[in-house]
Design a protein around this motif. Structure first.
Motif, mmCIF file in Angstrom:
data_model
loop_
_atom_site.group_PDB
_atom_site.id
_atom_site.type_symbol
_atom_site.label_atom_id
_atom_site.label_comp_id
_atom_site.label_asym_id
_atom_site.label_seq_id
_atom_site.Cartn_x
_atom_site.Cartn_y
_atom_site.Cartn_z
ATOM 1 N N ASP A 80 -0.090 4.933 -7.833
ATOM 2 C CA ASP A 80 1.354 5.145 -7.682
ATOM 3 C C ASP A 80 1.951 4.041 -6.812
ATOM 4 O O ASP A 80 1.813 4.045 -5.593
ATOM 5 N N SER A 81 2.617 3.100 -7.466
ATOM 6 C CA SER A 81 3.333 2.048 -6.729
ATOM 7 C C SER A 81 4.716 2.510 -6.275
ATOM 8 O O SER A 81 5.378 1.839 -5.493
ATOM 9 N N GLY A 82 5.156 3.654 -6.798
ATOM 10 C CA GLY A 82 6.521 4.108 -6.612
ATOM 11 C C GLY A 82 7.432 3.727 -7.764
ATOM 12 O O GLY A 82 8.564 4.185 -7.840
ATOM 13 N N GLY A 83 6.950 2.856 -8.651
ATOM 14 C CA GLY A 83 7.798 2.390 -9.739
ATOM 15 C C GLY A 83 8.874 1.453 -9.222
ATOM 16 O O GLY A 83 8.679 0.729 -8.234
ATOM 17 N N ILE A 84 10.032 1.450 -9.845
ATOM 18 C CA ILE A 84 11.122 0.570 -9.414
ATOM 19 C C ILE A 84 11.573 0.914 -7.998
ATOM 20 O O ILE A 84 11.939 0.027 -7.214
ATOM 21 N N SER A 85 11.517 2.195 -7.627
ATOM 22 C CA SER A 85 11.761 2.598 -6.227
ATOM 23 C C SER A 85 10.464 2.364 -5.453
ATOM 24 O O SER A 85 9.815 3.294 -4.981
ATOM 25 N N ILE A 86 10.095 1.081 -5.335
ATOM 26 C CA ILE A 86 8.731 0.726 -4.959
ATOM 27 C C ILE A 86 8.436 1.086 -3.505
ATOM 28 O O ILE A 86 9.314 1.043 -2.634
ATOM 29 N N LYS A 87 7.183 1.442 -3.260
ATOM 30 C CA LYS A 87 6.733 1.812 -1.926
ATOM 31 C C LYS A 87 6.563 0.569 -1.057
ATOM 32 O O LYS A 87 6.379 -0.542 -1.574
ATOM 33 N N PRO A 88 6.574 0.721 0.275
ATOM 34 C CA PRO A 88 6.208 -0.398 1.151
ATOM 35 C C PRO A 88 4.761 -0.836 0.908
ATOM 36 O O PRO A 88 3.924 -0.032 0.500
ATOM 37 N N ALA A 89 4.482 -2.101 1.149
ATOM 38 C CA ALA A 89 3.135 -2.623 0.896
ATOM 39 C C ALA A 89 2.093 -1.988 1.800
ATOM 40 O O ALA A 89 0.952 -1.760 1.373
ATOM 41 N N ALA A 90 2.474 -1.690 3.048
ATOM 42 C CA ALA A 90 1.514 -1.109 3.992
ATOM 43 C C ALA A 90 1.006 0.230 3.463
ATOM 44 O O ALA A 90 1.788 1.112 3.122
ATOM 45 N N GLN A 91 -0.308 0.352 3.360
ATOM 46 C CA GLN A 91 -0.983 1.570 2.929
ATOM 47 C C GLN A 91 -0.784 1.899 1.448
ATOM 48 O O GLN A 91 -1.185 2.979 1.007
ATOM 49 N N MET A 92 -0.166 0.993 0.684
ATOM 50 C CA MET A 92 -0.009 1.310 -0.741
ATOM 51 C C MET A 92 -1.363 1.479 -1.431
ATOM 52 O O MET A 92 -1.481 2.229 -2.411
ATOM 53 N N HIS A 93 -2.395 0.807 -0.919
ATOM 54 C CA HIS A 93 -3.704 0.930 -1.551
ATOM 55 C C HIS A 93 -4.224 2.361 -1.535
ATOM 56 O O HIS A 93 -5.063 2.740 -2.356
ATOM 57 N N ARG A 94 -3.711 3.174 -0.609
ATOM 58 C CA ARG A 94 -4.117 4.577 -0.558
ATOM 59 C C ARG A 94 -3.638 5.357 -1.779
ATOM 60 O O ARG A 94 -4.126 6.457 -2.053
ATOM 61 N N MET A 95 -2.686 4.777 -2.505
ATOM 62 C CA MET A 95 -2.107 5.498 -3.632
ATOM 63 C C MET A 95 -3.039 5.592 -4.836
ATOM 64 O O MET A 95 -2.702 6.187 -5.846
ATOM 65 N N LYS A 96 -4.239 5.028 -4.733
ATOM 66 C CA LYS A 96 -5.271 5.322 -5.734
ATOM 67 C C LYS A 96 -5.654 6.795 -5.671
ATOM 68 O O LYS A 96 -6.174 7.349 -6.642
ATOM 69 N N GLY A 97 -5.397 7.432 -4.531
ATOM 70 C CA GLY A 97 -5.746 8.843 -4.362
ATOM 71 C C GLY A 97 -4.661 9.806 -4.775
ATOM 72 O O GLY A 97 -4.770 11.008 -4.519
ATOM 73 N N ASP A 98 -3.619 9.304 -5.460
ATOM 74 C CA ASP A 98 -2.517 10.174 -5.853
ATOM 75 C C ASP A 98 -2.882 11.057 -7.044
ATOM 76 O O ASP A 98 -2.038 11.768 -7.577
ATOM 77 N N MET A 99 -4.148 11.000 -7.436
ATOM 78 C CA MET A 99 -4.657 11.873 -8.490
ATOM 79 C C MET A 99 -5.531 12.981 -7.918
ATOM 80 O O MET A 99 -6.266 13.662 -8.641
ATOM 81 N N SER A 100 -5.443 13.215 -6.606
ATOM 82 C CA SER A 100 -6.328 14.195 -5.962
ATOM 83 C C SER A 100 -6.090 15.614 -6.449
ATOM 84 O O SER A 100 -7.008 16.442 -6.452
ATOM 85 N N GLY A 101 -4.857 15.922 -6.870
ATOM 86 C CA GLY A 101 -4.601 17.243 -7.420
ATOM 87 C C GLY A 101 -5.349 17.473 -8.717
ATOM 88 O O GLY A 101 -5.991 18.518 -8.919
ATOM 89 N N ALA A 102 -5.295 16.497 -9.614
ATOM 90 C CA ALA A 102 -6.048 16.605 -10.866
ATOM 91 C C ALA A 102 -7.545 16.632 -10.606
ATOM 92 O O ALA A 102 -8.299 17.345 -11.280
ATOM 93 N N ALA A 103 -8.001 15.855 -9.618
ATOM 94 C CA ALA A 103 -9.424 15.871 -9.262
ATOM 95 C C ALA A 103 -9.837 17.244 -8.762
ATOM 96 O O ALA A 103 -10.935 17.730 -9.071
ATOM 97 N N ALA A 104 -8.966 17.894 -7.974
ATOM 98 C CA ALA A 104 -9.269 19.242 -7.486
ATOM 99 C C ALA A 104 -9.360 20.238 -8.633
ATOM 100 O O ALA A 104 -10.233 21.125 -8.642
ATOM 101 N N VAL A 105 -8.467 20.111 -9.615
ATOM 102 C CA VAL A 105 -8.521 21.005 -10.776
ATOM 103 C C VAL A 105 -9.804 20.758 -11.576
ATOM 104 O O VAL A 105 -10.478 21.715 -11.999
#
Length: 497
Positions: A265-290
Motif C-alpha cells: 500500500d503506497s497510498g495511491g495518488i494520496s501517497i504516503k510519506p516515504a518514512a516507514q512506507m516499507h512497512r506497508m508490505k504488511g497491509d495484508m495482515s488481515g487476509a493473512a489472519a483469515v
C-alpha cells in the motif's frame, strides 16, 4: 514443532535442556525446583540467595547440572509471584524458553510447568507461546541463521490427562497457524503479489480439505465489485478475490471471515510519506489472519460452516489509478466518492463483505490493518473492536479474552455516519480527522447487509516494533487465535440471533 506431554519427575526428562519457572517464594515453592536444588546439593538455593539467579519476572538464568541430573542444563526463568501464574504467564515463560533453546542450538526442549498449574489453560498457554517463539524473520537473509528451529517440545507435568493433551494439540495448531500469517506478513510486495497470495491460499486449502475458489478481475467486473477493482487500477498486478469454504455444520449459521489483503500500500495518488512506507508490505495482515484461521479450522474440524474471503490487491499510483473525486460502485450497488485513495482498505473490504454474504454468511467478522487512528487510540497492545450486534460482538470479545489477545470495544452511531456523507454519491470513503477508526468502521457497516457483524482493526497489533523476551520483533499473527475460538464456540454453542 512436535509436542509431547508426559507426567513424572526429573528422571522423565529426555532432552539436554530443561526449562523451569522460578518463583519469588523460593526454590521450595514448587516440587520441580525443590528437587533440582536437592539433586544439586543446594547450589540452586545458594545461587538465588547470592543474586546470581533471580526470580524477577522474565529474568533468565542458566545452570549446568554437572552430571547430577539426567539433563545437562537447566534454564531458570523468573515467574514472579506464584499466585499470579496464569495462562498468559505460561505463554511468556514457554516462549522465553524456546527462544533460549533456539539461540543456543538446542533442537529439543523440556518445559516443566509448576504443580497445581498444569491445567488445560496453562498447558495451552505454554504450547501457544512456544510455537510463537519458534519463528524466524530471517527467511530472506543469504547467510545461514545462527539460531535453530526447536523441533520437539516436551511438557513435564504432574498430571497427564486427555483434556490436557487436547489443549496442547489445539494450542500447537493455533501457534503454527499464527506463524503462517506472520510468515506471509513478513514477505515483501515483490514476492507476495495478489496472485502469489492466492496460490498460497490454494495450497492451504488443498492441504487442509477446504473448498477453494478465486475470482479474477473480469469475474469481479461481472459481479460489480468496483471497490476492489478501483483499488487495483493503479497496479500492473491484478487483484484476486479468494474464497475458502469449510463445511462442518448442519445448522443455519455460516460464519463469514473477511480479510483485507493489500500486499503493498503506497497510498495511491494520496501517497504516503516515504518514512516507514516499507512497512506497508504488511497491509495484508488481515487476509493473512483469515488464511491462518482457515488452516486451523481445517485441522480442528469444528461443527459449523465457515467462509473465508481474502481481498487481495496492491494500491499504487499508476497511470490508471483511481483519483480523488472518482465514483466507484460496490458490489451491493452503493456508490462511493473517493476523497482519499489511501482509504482503500475499506473499499476492498466492502466488496469482500458483500461477497461473503453472497456465499451464505449469516454472521460476519472482518479483520484489517485499517486505520492509523486506531493506533493512536489503542496503541500496539489492543485491537479495536466495532460491532453492529452486541450478542455477536460479545462472542468475539469473549473469544479474545479466552485466547489472551487484548481487544477493546469502540462505539458506533449515526452521528459518525454523517461524517461520511457525500454530495454526489451514497457515501464518501473518508470523513474528517475526528474519530477516524470509528468512521472507517461505520463505512464498513454499510456493506454488512444488516446481519450481525464485527470489525477488528489490527493496525496497531499486527506488528511488534521491538523484540520481546518471548516473541520476535515483526508480524504477530494477531486475531488467528481469536477468530478460531469464535468458530469453535459457535460450533459448540450456536450463533446468537
Amino acid at each position: 514443532m512436535q509436542v509431547t506431554v508426559q507426567s513424572g519427575g526429573l528422571e522423565a526428562v529426555s532432552t539436554e535442556v530443561l526449562a523451569v519457572p522460578l518463583f519469588e517464594e523460593g526454590v521450595e515453592a514448587v516440587p520441580v525446583t525443590a528437587e533440582i536444588d536437592r539433586r544439586l546439593n543446594g547450589q540452586l538455593a545458594l545461587a538465588v540467595a547470592a543474586g546470581h539467579v533471580s526470580p524477577k519476572l522474565n529474568g533468565i538464568s542458566s545452570l549446568l547440572t554437572l552430571g547430577l541430573l539426567p539433563f545437562t542444563r537447566v534454564i531458570l526463568i523468573g515467574a514472579g509471584k506464584q499466585d499470579d501464574w496464569d495462562a498468559q504467564r505460561a505463554r511468556t515463560f514457554a516462549g522465553i524458553a524456546v527462544r533460549q533453546a533456539r539461540t543456543t542450538g538446542q533442537p529439543s526442549l523440556t518445559v516443566a510447568l509448576p504443580a497445581g498449574a498444569d491445567n488445560a489453560a496453562s498447558v495451552a498457554g505454554a504450547v501457544h507461546g512456544a510455537a510463537l517463539a519458534n519463528f524466524s524473520t530471517a527467511q530472506f537473509k543469504s547467510t545461514e541463521p545462527e539460531d535453530v528451529d526447536v523441533e520437539g517440545l516436551n511438557l513435564l507435568l504432574t498430571d497427564d490427562t486427555d483434556k490436557v493433551r487436547t489443549a496442547a494439540e489445539k494450542a500447537r495448531i493455533l501457534g503454527e497457524a499464527a506463524n503462517l500469517a506472520r510468515s506471509l506478513a513478513n514477505e515483501p510486495g515483490n514476492v507476495l503479489t495478489p496472485t502469489t497470495f492466492a496460490e498460497r491460499a490454494r495450497a492451504v486449502a488443498e492441504a487442509h480439505s477446504l473448498e477453494y475458489d478465486v475470482l479474477d478481475e473480469s469475474q469481479m467486473q461481472d459481479l460489480g465489485y468496483g471497490g476492489l477493482l478501483g483499488t487495483s487500477r493503479g497496479s500492473a498486478e491484478p487483484a484476486k478475490l479468494v474464497t475458502l469454504r469449510y463445511t462442518g455444520g448442519t445448522g443455519e449459521a455460516t460464519i463469514g471471515l473477511v480479510g483485507k489483503g493489500i500486499t503493498f500500500d503506497s497510498g495511491g495518488i494520496s501517497i504516503k510519506p516515504a518514512a516507514q512506507m516499507h512497512r506497508m508490505k504488511g497491509d495484508m495482515s488481515g487476509a493473512a489472519a483469515v488464511l491462518g484461521t482457515m488452516r486451523a479450522i481445517g485441522e480442528l474440524r469444528p461443527k459449523v460452516n465457515v467462509v473465508g474471503v481474502l481481498c487481495l490487491s496492491e494500491n499504487l499510483p499508476g497511470p490508471t489509478a483511481m483519483k480523488p473525486g472518482d465514483i466507484l460502485t460496490a458490489g451491493n450497488g452503493k456508490t462511493i466518492e473517493i476523497l482519499n485513495t489511501d482509504a482503500e482498505g475499506r473499499l476492498v473490504l466492502a466488496d469482500g463483505l458483500v461477497h461473503a454474504l453472497s456465499q451464505g454468511a449469516t454472521h460476519l467478522v472482518d479483520v484489517a490493518t485499517l486505520t492509523g487512528a486506531c493506533v493512536v487510540a489503542l496503541g500496539s497492545v489492543t485491537t479495536g473492536v466495532f460491532g453492529s450486534h452486541q450478542p455477536w460482538t460479545d462472542v468475539v470479545l469473549n473469544a479474545a479474552r479466552h485466547t489472551g489477545e487484548p481487544m477493546w470495544q469502540m462505539p458506533l452511531g449515526a452521528e459518525y455516519r454523517r461524517q461520511m456523507d457525500s454530495d454526489i454519491a451514497d457515501i464518501a470513503n473518508a470523513g474528517n480527522r475526528e474519530a477516524g477508526a470509528i468512521t472507517a468502521a461505520t463505512f464498513l457497516q454499510e456493506f454488512a447487509g444488516g446481519v450481525p457483524w464485527v470489525h477488528l482493526d489490527i493496525a496497531g497489533t499486527a506488528r511488534n516494533e521491538k523484540d520481546l523476551p518471548h516473541i520476535a520483533k515483526g508480524p504477530t499473527g494477531v486475531a488467528v487465535a481469536t477468530l478460531t475460538q469464535v468458530v469453535e464456540n459457535v460450533g459448540r454453542d450456536g450463533a446468537p440471533s
